[in-house]
Design a protein around this motif. Structure first.
Motif, short mmCIF file in Angstrom:
data_model
loop_
_atom_site.label_atom_id
_atom_site.label_comp_id
_atom_site.label_asym_id
_atom_site.label_seq_id
_atom_site.Cartn_x
_atom_site.Cartn_y
_atom_site.Cartn_z
N VAL A 211 -17.23 -8.15 -17.90
CA VAL A 211 -16.42 -9.27 -17.42
C VAL A 211 -15.05 -8.81 -16.92
CG1 VAL A 211 -17.55 -10.83 -19.06
CG2 VAL A 211 -15.32 -9.84 -19.66
N LEU A 212 -14.72 -7.54 -17.11
CA LEU A 212 -13.37 -7.05 -16.83
C LEU A 212 -13.23 -6.52 -15.41
CD1 LEU A 212 -12.69 -5.16 -20.18
CD2 LEU A 212 -12.01 -7.50 -19.57
N ALA A 213 -12.01 -6.60 -14.91
CA ALA A 213 -11.71 -6.16 -13.55
C ALA A 213 -11.57 -4.65 -13.47
CB ALA A 213 -10.42 -6.81 -13.07
N GLU A 214 -11.84 -4.11 -12.29
CA GLU A 214 -11.60 -2.69 -12.01
C GLU A 214 -10.09 -2.46 -11.98
OE1 GLU A 214 -11.98 0.39 -8.21
OE2 GLU A 214 -12.98 -1.57 -8.14
N ILE A 215 -9.65 -1.34 -12.53
CA ILE A 215 -8.23 -1.00 -12.54
C ILE A 215 -7.90 -0.16 -11.31
CG2 ILE A 215 -6.35 0.10 -13.81
CD1 ILE A 215 -8.03 -0.27 -16.36
N VAL A 216 -6.93 -0.62 -10.51
CA VAL A 216 -6.53 0.08 -9.29
C VAL A 216 -5.04 0.39 -9.36
CG1 VAL A 216 -8.33 -1.05 -7.92
CG2 VAL A 216 -6.05 -2.09 -8.07
N PRO A 217 -4.53 1.31 -8.52
CA PRO A 217 -3.09 1.62 -8.53
C PRO A 217 -2.25 0.39 -8.17
CG PRO A 217 -4.31 3.32 -7.37
CD PRO A 217 -5.28 2.20 -7.60
N THR A 218 -1.00 0.41 -8.62
CA THR A 218 -0.08 -0.68 -8.32
C THR A 218 0.21 -0.76 -6.83
OG1 THR A 218 0.93 -0.33 -10.49
CG2 THR A 218 2.17 -1.64 -8.90
N SER A 219 0.34 0.38 -6.19
CA SER A 219 0.67 0.45 -4.77
C SER A 219 -0.44 1.19 -4.03
CB SER A 219 2.00 1.17 -4.56
OG SER A 219 2.32 1.30 -3.19
N GLY A 220 -0.93 0.58 -2.96
CA GLY A 220 -2.02 1.16 -2.18
C GLY A 220 -3.01 0.07 -1.80
N LEU A 443 6.33 -2.46 -2.81
CA LEU A 443 5.17 -1.68 -3.23
C LEU A 443 4.04 -1.78 -2.22
CD1 LEU A 443 5.46 -2.60 -6.99
CD2 LEU A 443 5.37 -0.24 -6.13
N ALA A 444 3.89 -2.96 -1.61
CA ALA A 444 2.87 -3.11 -0.56
C ALA A 444 3.26 -2.32 0.67
CB ALA A 444 2.70 -4.59 -0.22
N GLY A 445 4.54 -2.36 1.03
CA GLY A 445 5.01 -1.62 2.19
C GLY A 445 4.81 -0.12 2.02
N LEU A 446 5.08 0.38 0.81
CA LEU A 446 4.81 1.79 0.52
C LEU A 446 3.33 2.10 0.66
CD1 LEU A 446 7.00 2.64 -2.62
CD2 LEU A 446 7.25 3.59 -0.33
N GLY A 447 2.51 1.15 0.23
CA GLY A 447 1.07 1.36 0.22
C GLY A 447 0.44 1.49 1.59
N VAL A 448 1.12 0.98 2.62
CA VAL A 448 0.58 1.07 3.98
C VAL A 448 1.48 1.88 4.92
CG1 VAL A 448 -0.75 -1.07 3.81
CG2 VAL A 448 1.62 -1.15 4.65
#
Length: 499
Positions: A211-220, A443-448
């Motif tokens: 039932v748990l979500a996949e863990i992804v990086p904060t930025s990316g 963080l989103a801007g860094l990610g792209v």
């Protein structure tokens, strides 16, 4: 050419959406409150579908105000109220229950069970003190007490998540079921060193990984919006818990920098860098963010009720019509005339973590007026921050030279000056106080690649006003002495004194 980053700040009492340009200026914004449900004392709930509807309305309003095209948005960053969580059907998208808000206290008995079995071990592994805010105990309560959840999990129909998970799932048309370390860390779900789910917690509370979500990086980039839902395919490039986002938005990017957000609650966060320090003296130790596989850690002092006390003056007592009126009233008197207001509506946060405490007002006389009460409410916000700040400074072994302030309460000059006086160090208010949304956008801007580096982001921070302490040490000590007496009398209120 992409010109903007869209930040979504899904908070406890409302949703704000802001469009930022390449210089991190606000181009347009939209905000709306949504419904708070209090079905029983200590229970706090939200309607996930209402949150989704309000979020999308604010997104459309924000983009429309700017006259921007969807093709001009480089990425979306999402920040959210942490720990608020629920189950939903992965086929129909229908919630199985209302979301239990981070302030909700119904899982207190499960906290006591866990603490009795392995309090020290849980704190050392997860960085979190087990309190009713935690995701893990909310999840366990739902599995134990809601028949629809029990059956849905057994049938394999339901999935679980916090609000970041829900918004990404909806935006991607149900294609991505994810969360990040910053959202899990304060839920006692994450092993702070492996950055994966804590196996002991899952086993002890019988939480199925399915039932748990996949863990992804904060930025990316973690997914793309579904054009049928959003109108275009746009990268979602950050999800981050609100207090970590505020620290990033405040450019508290180096060890020893500290901020406080005056929102529904107050959240004092200190950046401790790459060093993980287990919880101590009522502070917990969250992962602040993960970027390029590297985790940044911190200390946090959580205060459950801050600006929510101002809302109570408006909605509960009716003595103000707008939150800004509290400052106007407070400045009409020279002091509280000895009145202290401890706003422990759902218990006390850092450093006490007393779920049995309740709100209380002391020192009331026949001469007490609404002006005194408004001032005591604002001062109560500052006293709570001081309690966390002092312990944080001591336990981190750092001399904290100033504090950066943001959130709605930071707009009050009275509160900021009183806060500086109580701390004995300057308080800095940035030009942009909506730093939670700004942090998600950064963080989103860094990610792209919209912004090239953390150094570039740090250069954007600008001070709007600096408040220098002006109170004498004797006066400070006298006021704090009275506050400590009020705190002591508020603790344990719900416990049976006859026991």
């Amino acid at each position: 050419m992409a010109k903007y980053i869209l930040g979504i700040d899904q908070g406890t009492t409302g949703t704000k959406v802001i469009l930022f340009d390449r210089s991190a200026n606000i181009v347009s914004s939209a905000y709306s409150e949504f419904t708070q449900y209090f079905p029983q004392p200590g229970w706090v709930e939200h309607d996930p579908l209402e949150i989704w509807d309000v979020t999308m309305k604010m997104v459309k309003e924000c983009i429309s105000q700017a006259g921007a095209g969807l093709d001009e948005i480089a990425a979306i960053g999402i920040t959210n109220q942490r720990e608020t969580s629920f189950f939903w059907d992965k086929v129909t998208g229908e919630p199985a229950n209302r979301a239990q808000v981070w302030q909700d206290r119904r899982a207190l008995s499960i906290c006591e069970e866990l603490n009795a079995k392995d309090r020290v071990g849980i704190e050392e592994r997860t960085g979190m003190i087990v309190i009713p805010n935690c995701i893990c105990v909310k999840l366990a309560w739902m599995l134990r007490n809601i028949p629809e959840v029990q059956q849905g999990v057994q049938d394999g129909r339901l999935i679980f998540g916090t609000i970041d998970t829900w918004l990404v799932w909806k935006l991607t048309g149900g294609q991505r079921h994810v969360t990040d370390p910053s959202n899990l860390t304060t839920g006692a779900m994450l092993n702070a060193t492996t950055l994966d789910y804590d196996e002991w917690i899952l086993d002890e509370l019988e939480i199925p990984r399915s039932v748990l979500a996949e863990i992804v990086p904060t930025s990316g980039i973690l997914g793309y919006t579904d054009p049928e839902v959003f109108g275009a395919r746009i990268p979602i490039a950050s999800i981050v818990g609100d207090q970590q986002a505020a620290a990033f938005g405040q450019a508290c990017l180096s060890e020893g920098m500290v901020k406080n957000t005056y929102g529904t609650g107050s959240f004092v966060v200190l950046n401790t860098g790459a060093k993980y320090i287990p919880p101590v003296a009522g502070l917990f130790s969250p992962v602040l963010w993960t970027i390029d596989g590297v985790a940044t850690y911190g200390f946090e002092g959580l205060i459950d009720v801050s600006a929510a006390a101002i809302q109570w003056l408006r909605d509960g007592l009716g003595i103000i019509g707008d939150p800004a009126e509290a400052e106007v009233l407070a400045q009409q008197v020279d002091s509280t005339d000895g009145v202290y207001f401890v706003p422990a509506f759902v218990g006390l946060g850092a450093p006490y973590y007393d779920s049995y405490a309740r709100g209380s007002i002391y020192g009331v006389t026949r001469g007490t007026t609404k002006q005194h009460l408004a001032r005591a409410t604002l001062e109560g916000m500052a006293y709570q921050v001081r309690d966390a700040f002092e312990i944080m400074q001591r336990e981190a072994g750092l001399e904290l030279m100033m504090m950066r302030a943001d959130g709605g309460g930071a707009k009050s000059d009275f509160l900021m000056q009183f806060q500086a006086d109580l701390l004995g160090v300057p308080v800095e208010r940035p030009r942009i106080t909506e730093t939670t949304c700004l942090g998600a956008a950064y963080l989103a801007g860094l990610g792209v690649g919209f912004w090239e580096s953390v150094d570039e982001i740090e250069s954007f921070w600008q001070i709007e006003k600096r408040f220098e302490p002006a109170m004498s040490e004797d006066q400070r000590e006298s006021l704090v002495f009275g506050w400590n007496r009020a705190i002591e009398r508020s603790q344990g209120w719900l416990k049976d004194w006859r026991a």
